[in-house]
Design a protein around this motif. Structure first.
Motif, short mmCIF file in Angstrom:
data_model
loop_
_atom_site.label_atom_id
_atom_site.label_comp_id
_atom_site.label_asym_id
_atom_site.label_seq_id
_atom_site.Cartn_x
_atom_site.Cartn_y
_atom_site.Cartn_z
N ALA A 1 1.04 -1.17 -0.30
CA ALA A 1 -0.11 -0.29 -0.03
C ALA A 1 0.66 1.52 0.22
CB ALA A 1 -0.95 0.35 1.09
N LEU A 2 2.01 1.14 0.75
CA LEU A 2 2.82 2.57 0.87
C LEU A 2 3.66 2.82 -0.86
CD1 LEU A 2 4.11 2.37 3.92
CD2 LEU A 2 2.58 3.84 3.73
N PHE A 3 3.92 1.58 -0.83
CA PHE A 3 4.88 1.51 -2.39
C PHE A 3 3.99 1.83 -2.86
CE2 PHE A 3 7.10 -0.36 -5.69
CZ PHE A 3 8.12 0.39 -5.94
N ILE A 4 2.90 1.95 -3.00
CA ILE A 4 1.76 2.24 -4.43
C ILE A 4 1.44 3.70 -4.31
CG2 ILE A 4 -0.72 2.15 -5.28
CD1 ILE A 4 -0.98 -0.77 -4.90
N ALA A 5 1.66 4.35 -3.50
CA ALA A 5 1.39 5.87 -2.85
C ALA A 5 2.83 6.82 -3.40
CB ALA A 5 0.74 6.08 -1.30
N GLY A 6 4.02 5.88 -3.27
CA GLY A 6 5.05 6.34 -3.74
C GLY A 6 5.87 6.31 -2.49
N PHE A 7 6.21 6.18 -1.77
CA PHE A 7 6.69 5.42 -0.27
C PHE A 7 7.17 4.80 0.55
CE2 PHE A 7 3.68 8.86 0.70
CZ PHE A 7 3.51 10.16 0.25
N LEU A 8 8.53 4.83 0.85
CA LEU A 8 9.23 3.40 1.16
C LEU A 8 8.47 3.36 3.08
CD1 LEU A 8 12.00 3.32 -0.11
CD2 LEU A 8 10.07 2.54 -0.89
N PRO A 9 8.41 2.02 3.65
CA PRO A 9 7.93 2.18 4.73
C PRO A 9 9.05 2.12 6.12
CG PRO A 9 8.43 -0.65 3.85
CD PRO A 9 7.95 0.53 2.97
N PRO A 10 8.42 2.64 6.74
CA PRO A 10 9.55 2.18 8.24
C PRO A 10 10.61 1.97 8.81
CG PRO A 10 7.15 3.00 9.23
CD PRO A 10 7.36 3.10 7.58
N MET A 11 11.43 1.55 8.69
CA MET A 11 12.00 0.11 8.97
C MET A 11 12.88 0.00 10.19
SD MET A 11 11.44 -1.54 6.14
CE MET A 11 12.55 -3.37 6.80
N ASN A 12 13.06 1.64 10.47
CA ASN A 12 13.23 1.73 11.92
C ASN A 12 13.06 1.96 13.61
OD1 ASN A 12 15.65 2.32 13.91
ND2 ASN A 12 16.68 4.10 12.45
N ILE A 13 13.19 0.22 13.93
CA ILE A 13 12.60 0.18 15.15
C ILE A 13 12.62 1.33 16.05
CG2 ILE A 13 10.90 -1.25 14.46
CD1 ILE A 13 13.01 -3.41 16.24
N PHE A 14 14.02 1.56 16.02
CA PHE A 14 14.49 2.26 17.55
C PHE A 14 14.25 4.32 17.24
CE2 PHE A 14 17.22 -1.36 16.53
CZ PHE A 14 17.24 -1.86 17.62
N GLN A 15 13.47 3.99 16.47
CA GLN A 15 13.65 5.65 16.74
C GLN A 15 11.68 5.81 16.52
OE1 GLN A 15 14.87 7.21 12.32
NE2 GLN A 15 16.83 7.75 13.45
N SER A 16 11.23 6.09 17.91
CA SER A 16 10.22 5.68 18.32
C SER A 16 9.53 6.92 17.45
CB SER A 16 9.82 6.24 19.79
OG SER A 16 10.20 7.17 20.20
N ARG A 17 10.10 7.83 16.70
CA ARG A 17 9.50 8.95 15.88
C ARG A 17 8.24 8.89 14.70
NH1 ARG A 17 14.67 11.28 15.00
NH2 ARG A 17 15.38 11.39 12.85
#
Length: 398
Positions: free
Chosen positions: A121-137
Motif C-alpha cells: 500500500a505504501l509503495f503504491i502511494a510512492g513511499f517506502l515503509p519505516p524500517m527503523n524500530i529504534f526511532q519512536s518518532r
C-alpha cells in the motif's frame, strides 16, 4: 485464585477458539491511558489507537496464526489469553519437531503478511515503509522516503511537529510552536527558542500515516518475537530446528533455555539502563520460564508420546512423576508449586479424556444414524485425533 493465569475474563469465541483477556492487562491498559492523557492531552488519542487498539489486534491475529497452524498439523486450539506481556495460544499438537515448528512459525507469518500488505500500500502511494524500530518518532510522526522524487515526506495535516531551522536549515522536532508579532515562527527545542520555517518536504495523507504505523508496529513485533529467547517464537523455532536435526528433544530444549537466559539478562541490563518496566518484567518472565523448563527436563516431565505445543497449561505445566524419596526438610515453594500444577494437569487430562470418550460415542452414533458425510470438518478432525491417540496407545502397549 491460586493460579494467576486464571484471572481472566471471556471476550468472544471465534473459529471454535475462546478469547480471554487477563484482568491485569485491563488494569495496566487503563493506567497507561491515564498516564498518556496526563503527559500529553493533545495527542493521547493517537497513543490509545496505536498501543491499545492496533497492538491488541495485531497480537490477537498473531495468536490466531499459531492456532490455525496447529490445526494444519492435525492439532487443535482451545483458547487465547491476552495478558500484559502479549498473548498466549493454548494449542495441542503432536509431539514432533515438525508439528511444533509449524505451530511456532504460524504466528510470525501473520506479522509478515501484515507487513507485506502495508508495504504494498505504501509503495503504491510512492513511499517506502519505516524500517527503523529504534526511532519512536517513526511511529508517531514517520519521515517516509518518497522513492519517486527521492525526498523526505511528512504528515500532511495541521499542527506539524517538524520544522526547518531558519538559520541552519536542519529539520527539528517540536510540538511547541509560537508566532511572533512580525509573523515569524518560533519552536521550542530542548528549552531553547529557535526561529523556524515550515519545511517544503512532500506531505502524505492520513491513511498513509496509519498504514506506516501499522507496518512499524507489526515489524517491531515480528523482530522482537524472533529473538532466540524461549518461550518467544524465536526460542521455540530454535528449539524445533535443533530437535529436528538431533532428534533429541531434551538437548534442544536445554540449548533454547540457555539462549533464553542470555537474552533475558540482556533485557534486564537494557531495562535498568533505559528505565523500562515492561522490559524488566519480560526479562524476569523469560528467566522463570526457562528455569521451569529445565526443571521439568530434570524431573522427566515430558513424555515422548504426549502432545507439546503452545498450550501454556501443558507446555509449561506438564511435570513428570514425583520424587518419592524421603526428605528431612519440608519441600520448598517451587517444588510444591510444581507438584500442584502437575496434579491439576493430570486431573484436567482425565476429565478431558472422559469428555472425549462421551463425544466419540455420540459421533459414532451419529455416523450410524446419518452417515459419515454428516460430520463437520471440526468433527472429522476430532475423530482423526481420537483415532491417532488410540493407535499410539496400541503401539506403546505392543
Amino acid at each position: 485464585m491460586r493460579d494467576p493465569f486464571s484471572w481472566s475474563l471471556p471476550l468472544f469465541r471465534a473459529f471454535g477458539i475462546q478469547v480471554r483477556i487477563h484482568i491485569i492487562y485491563i488494569i495496566l491498559t487503563l493506567g497507561l491511558i491515564l498516564r498518556a492523557y496526563s503527559q500529553d492531552p493533545h495527542h493521547w488519542l493517537d497513543f490509545v489507537l496505536i498501543w491499545v487498539v492496533m497492538l491488541f489486534v495485531i497480537i490477537l491475529l498473531h495468536e490466531f496464526g499459531h492456532c490455525f497452524a496447529a490445526r494444519r498439523v492435525n492439532g487443535d486450539a482451545e483458547e487465547i489469553l491476552m495478558w500484559p506481556l502479549g498473548g498466549l495460544a493454548y494449542c495441542s499438537v503432536p509431539h514432533t519437531a515438525r508439528a511444533n515448528l509449524v505451530t511456532a512459525v504460524g504466528g510470525p507469518m501473520v506479522n509478515v503478511w501484515i507487513c507485506l500488505a502495508a508495504t504494498v500500500a505504501l509503495f503504491i502511494a510512492g513511499f517506502l515503509p519505516p524500517m527503523n524500530i529504534f526511532q519512536s518518532r517513526q511511529l508517531y510522526q514517520p519521515e517516509l522516503h518518497h522513492w519517486k522524487t527521492g525526498t523526505t515526506a511528512l504528515p500532511g495535516f495541521g499542527n506539524l511537529a517538524y520544522f526547518e531551522d531558519a538559520n541552519t536549515g536542519k529539520l527539528i522536532h517540536s510540538y511547541q510552536l509560537f508566532q511572533l508579532d512580525d509573523g515569524s515562527l518560533v519552536a521550542m527545542k530542548d528549552s531553547k527558542a529557535i526561529r523556524v520555517i515550515e519545511p517544503e518536504e512532500v506531505r502524505y495523507p492520513t491513511w498513509v500515516l496509519w498504514t506506516a504505523r501499522l507496518f512499524w508496529v507489526s515489524w517491531m513485533l515480528l523482530l522482537f518475537n524472533l529473538l532466540p529467547a524461549f518461550p518467544l517464537d524465536g526460542g521455540r523455532i530454535l528449539q524445533c530446528l535443533i530437535w529436528g536435526r538431533t532428534d533429541d528433544f531434551k538437548q534442544a530444549t536445554t540449548i533454547a533455555c540457555y539462549a533464553g537466559f542470555a537474552t533475558a539478562f540482556l533485557f534486564l541490563l537494557i531495562s535498568f539502563w533505559l528505565n523500562e518496566t515492561m522490559l524488566l518484567a519480560l526479562g524476569i518472565f523469560i528467566l522463570i520460564t526457562c528455569y521451569q523448563q529445565l526443571r521439568m527436563l530434570e524431573m522427566g516431565g515430558y513424555q515422548e508420546a504426549g502432545a507439546f505445543g503452545y498450550d501454556f497449561s501443558k507446555g509449561y505445566g506438564a511435570f513428570g512423576a514425583d520424587d518419592d524419596r524421603p526428605r528431612k526438610k519440608r519441600e520448598g515453594f517451587i517444588r510444591r508449586w510444581v507438584k500442584a500444577k502437575r496434579e491439576r494437569r493430570l486431573r484436567k487430562e482425565k476429565e478431558q479424556q472422559a469428555a472425549d470418550e462421551i463425544r466419540l460415542d455420540e459421533l459414532l452414533e451419529k455416523i450410524s444414524r446419518e452417515g459419515k458425510d454428516s460430520l463437520t470438518s471440526e468433527e472429522r478432525r476430532f475423530m482423526q485425533r481420537m483415532s491417532d491417540r488410540k493407535r499410539d496407545r496400541t503401539r506403546d502397549n505392543s
